[in-house]
Each structure stands twice: as C-alpha cells, then as structure tokens.
Design a protein around this motif. Structure first.
Motif, PDB file in Angstrom:
ATOM      1  N   VAL A  63       0.874  -1.175   0.000  1.00 56.67           N
ATOM      2  CA  VAL A  63       0.000   0.000   0.000  1.00 56.67           C
ATOM      3  C   VAL A  63       0.902   1.214   0.000  1.00 56.67           C
ATOM      4  O   VAL A  63       1.777   1.347   0.869  1.00 56.67           O
ATOM      5  N   ASP A  64       0.743   2.072  -0.980  1.00 65.43           N
ATOM      6  CA  ASP A  64       1.616   3.235  -1.109  1.00 65.43           C
ATOM      7  C   ASP A  64       1.557   4.118   0.136  1.00 65.43           C
ATOM      8  O   ASP A  64       0.465   4.402   0.670  1.00 65.43           O
ATOM      9  N   LEU A 113      -5.855  -5.693   9.183  1.00 66.91           N
ATOM     10  CA  LEU A 113      -6.991  -5.540   8.274  1.00 66.91           C
ATOM     11  C   LEU A 113      -7.620  -6.879   7.918  1.00 66.91           C
ATOM     12  O   LEU A 113      -8.763  -6.934   7.470  1.00 66.91           O
ATOM     13  N   GLY A 114      -6.881  -7.981   8.080  1.00 64.86           N
ATOM     14  CA  GLY A 114      -7.412  -9.289   7.720  1.00 64.86           C
ATOM     15  C   GLY A 114      -7.717  -9.359   6.238  1.00 64.86           C
ATOM     16  O   GLY A 114      -6.917  -8.942   5.400  1.00 64.86           O
ATOM     17  N   GLU A 115      -8.896  -9.875   5.898  1.00 66.52           N
ATOM     18  CA  GLU A 115      -9.283  -9.949   4.491  1.00 66.52           C
ATOM     19  C   GLU A 115      -9.755  -8.582   4.007  1.00 66.52           C
ATOM     20  O   GLU A 115     -10.780  -8.068   4.460  1.00 66.52           O
ATOM     21  N   ILE A 116      -9.003  -8.008   3.097  1.00 69.39           N
ATOM     22  CA  ILE A 116      -9.322  -6.670   2.579  1.00 69.39           C
ATOM     23  C   ILE A 116     -10.488  -6.732   1.603  1.00 69.39           C
ATOM     24  O   ILE A 116     -11.367  -5.863   1.598  1.00 69.39           O
ATOM     25  N   ALA A 159     -12.031  -3.477   3.812  1.00 67.60           N
ATOM     26  CA  ALA A 159     -12.082  -2.244   3.020  1.00 67.60           C
ATOM     27  C   ALA A 159     -13.524  -2.032   2.556  1.00 67.60           C
ATOM     28  O   ALA A 159     -14.272  -2.982   2.328  1.00 67.60           O
ATOM     29  N   ARG A 160     -13.911  -0.759   2.414  1.00 65.85           N
ATOM     30  CA  ARG A 160     -15.252  -0.466   1.922  1.00 65.85           C
ATOM     31  C   ARG A 160     -15.392  -0.813   0.441  1.00 65.85           C
ATOM     32  O   ARG A 160     -16.476  -1.173  -0.009  1.00 65.85           O
ATOM     33  N   ALA A 201      -8.350   1.328  -3.125  1.00 67.34           N
ATOM     34  CA  ALA A 201      -9.261   0.811  -2.100  1.00 67.34           C
ATOM     35  C   ALA A 201      -9.684   1.958  -1.185  1.00 67.34           C
ATOM     36  O   ALA A 201      -9.035   3.017  -1.134  1.00 67.34           O
ATOM     37  N   ASN A 202     -10.769   1.740  -0.501  1.00 67.00           N
ATOM     38  CA  ASN A 202     -11.232   2.688   0.511  1.00 67.00           C
ATOM     39  C   ASN A 202     -11.238   1.967   1.845  1.00 67.00           C
ATOM     40  O   ASN A 202     -11.994   1.013   2.037  1.00 67.00           O
ATOM     41  N   VAL A 203     -10.351   2.376   2.740  1.00 68.64           N
ATOM     42  CA  VAL A 203     -10.205   1.737   4.042  1.00 68.64           C
ATOM     43  C   VAL A 203     -10.574   2.749   5.119  1.00 68.64           C
ATOM     44  O   VAL A 203      -9.897   3.763   5.294  1.00 68.64           O
ATOM     45  N   GLY A 204     -11.683   2.489   5.841  1.00 70.89           N
ATOM     46  CA  GLY A 204     -12.122   3.387   6.902  1.00 70.89           C
ATOM     47  C   GLY A 204     -12.403   4.797   6.421  1.00 70.89           C
ATOM     48  O   GLY A 204     -12.171   5.762   7.161  1.00 70.89           O
ATOM     49  N   GLY A 205     -12.869   4.913   5.189  1.00 69.84           N
ATOM     50  CA  GLY A 205     -13.169   6.227   4.638  1.00 69.84           C
ATOM     51  C   GLY A 205     -11.981   6.907   4.000  1.00 69.84           C
ATOM     52  O   GLY A 205     -12.122   8.017   3.462  1.00 69.84           O
TER      53      GLY A 205
END
Length: 227
Positions: A63-64, A113-116, A159-160, A201-205
C-alpha cells in the motif's frame, strides 16, 4: 530360323518379366505409401486441451505510503480450456482460457486488516510454443507469450471498496503431451505469469492505492485432443 525364334522368344519373355516386376513393385509401394499418407492427413492443425489447474500466487504487494505494508492472496484450483493451432509440427500458438478468484489479505504492518476484499480474474493468455518431435509419443514443449488479466465482480470486506486494475503480463510455459494415439493424449503443463496490477481501495473512509504482486504459477494436468 530356330535360333532366331528362340532369341525372339527370350527377348519377349524378358520384357514380360520386367513389366510384371515393375508392376508388382508399384503395387507394393502404393500399398505401403497410401496408409502412411492417409495417417499424415488424418490430423488437422487444431488441438484442444482440458486441464485441472492449481493457481498458486506469490504473496507480495504494498500500500503506497504505508511502511512495512504487504499483501497475500488465496490459492485456487480451477478448470482450464485451451485451443492450439499448429503452423507446422514444431511451432504452435495456444490460447488459454479460464477464470478464478483471489481473496486479498493485509500482511506486514497492515495485517490487522485481515481480508481486505475479493476479486475475480479472467486472464486470457496467448503463447507461442516450440514442440519437440524427436521422442515419439512423448512430446515436450516450451512457450512464451502475453497475458491480459481482467478483474471483475470485486468487493471489499475490511475495506469499503476494492478496485484492481486490468493489466498486461508476461507468460512463460513448459510442459508435455504423451499421445496415446494420433488424436488422444495426456498433458502436464506449468506456466509462470508475471502479473502486478495496481489497485485502489477505501479503508475506513480513506482512499489508498498500491500494487499487488500476484505473479502466479499455473500448474495442471489433463487431456489433449488433436483434430
């Protein structure tokens, strides 16, 4: 006069024997040549295979902007179908068709994060092969080509959302056919695809991006049919 008749008869007999011998030789040659020609003409340039395929991914990615981040992916077993066209007995082009999925997991510093998320892949691959023909019914081959992988039906979990980008890859291949007869055979095949798509991806907004280094091995076996 008698001597002349004997000479004439001898010459005539010799001519008849020569003619009969030549005719017999032609018939014998035709008898052996015709089945061989028929056998050579009995196959076409087209071949198909059906394999069971084990897709083994390389667990790597990032993840950058997140130090120590890494990714891992699930392995799968799928059916695979391919079509080959032989330009001659040695050179063939093969189109490989199949679809599979990958669960994407956080690893390293993002392991919490487990399974993204999950994505399906459609990775048509075209290779150019060289087939070795010096080993009778055992026919090994090597190949190289290009892959274009389409990612579809993607969904996030921790991830959302997850959006893996379609991408090109390079494919290397080695395998063999063992022919039971002129048409049927068994096949073993191994391919390495260098596949490193970008993703968003969108993670936690928060929107993030990165690269997934899938680089899968595709190892399988099945049946071959030459038309």
């Amino acid at each position: 006069m008698i001597s002349s008749n004997i000479v004439h008869a001898s010459v005539t007999a010799a001519a008849l024997v020569a003619a009969c011998t030549a005719q017999a030789a032609n018939l014998t040659t035709a008898q052996f040549t015709a089945p061989a020609a028929a056998a050579a003409a009995d196959t076409t340039p087209w071949q198909i295979r059906l394999r069971g395929l084990n897709v083994i991914t390389n667990d790597s990615g990032r993840v950058d902007g997140v130090p120590g981040s890494d990714l891992s992916f699930s392995n799968t077993v799928i059916p695979e179908f391919d079509i080959s066209y032989f330009f001659n007995e040695n050179i063939a082009a093969e189109l490989i068709l199949g679809t599979t999925y990958a669960n994407v997991y956080g690893s390293g510093s993002i392991s919490t994060l487990g399974e993204i998320g999950k994505t399906w892949l459609l990775p048509p691959t075209l290779t150019l092969q060289y087939h070795f023909t010096d080993f009778g019914t055992f026919r090994p081959y090597v190949g190289a080509g290009v892959n274009y992988t389409l990612f579809y039906n993607q969904s996030g979990k921790s991830a959302r959302s997850l959006d893996v980008k379609n991408t090109f890859g390079v494919a290397l291949q080695a395998g063999f056919d063992y022919m039971v007869d002129d048409h049927w055979g068994v096949n073993f095949d191994a391919k390495k695809i260098f596949l490193r798509p970008d993703f968003d991806a969108n993670v936690g907004g928060t929107g993030v991006s990165g690269k997934a280094k899938l680089d899968p091995w595709l190892i399988g076996g099945g049946i071959t049919y030459r038309f």
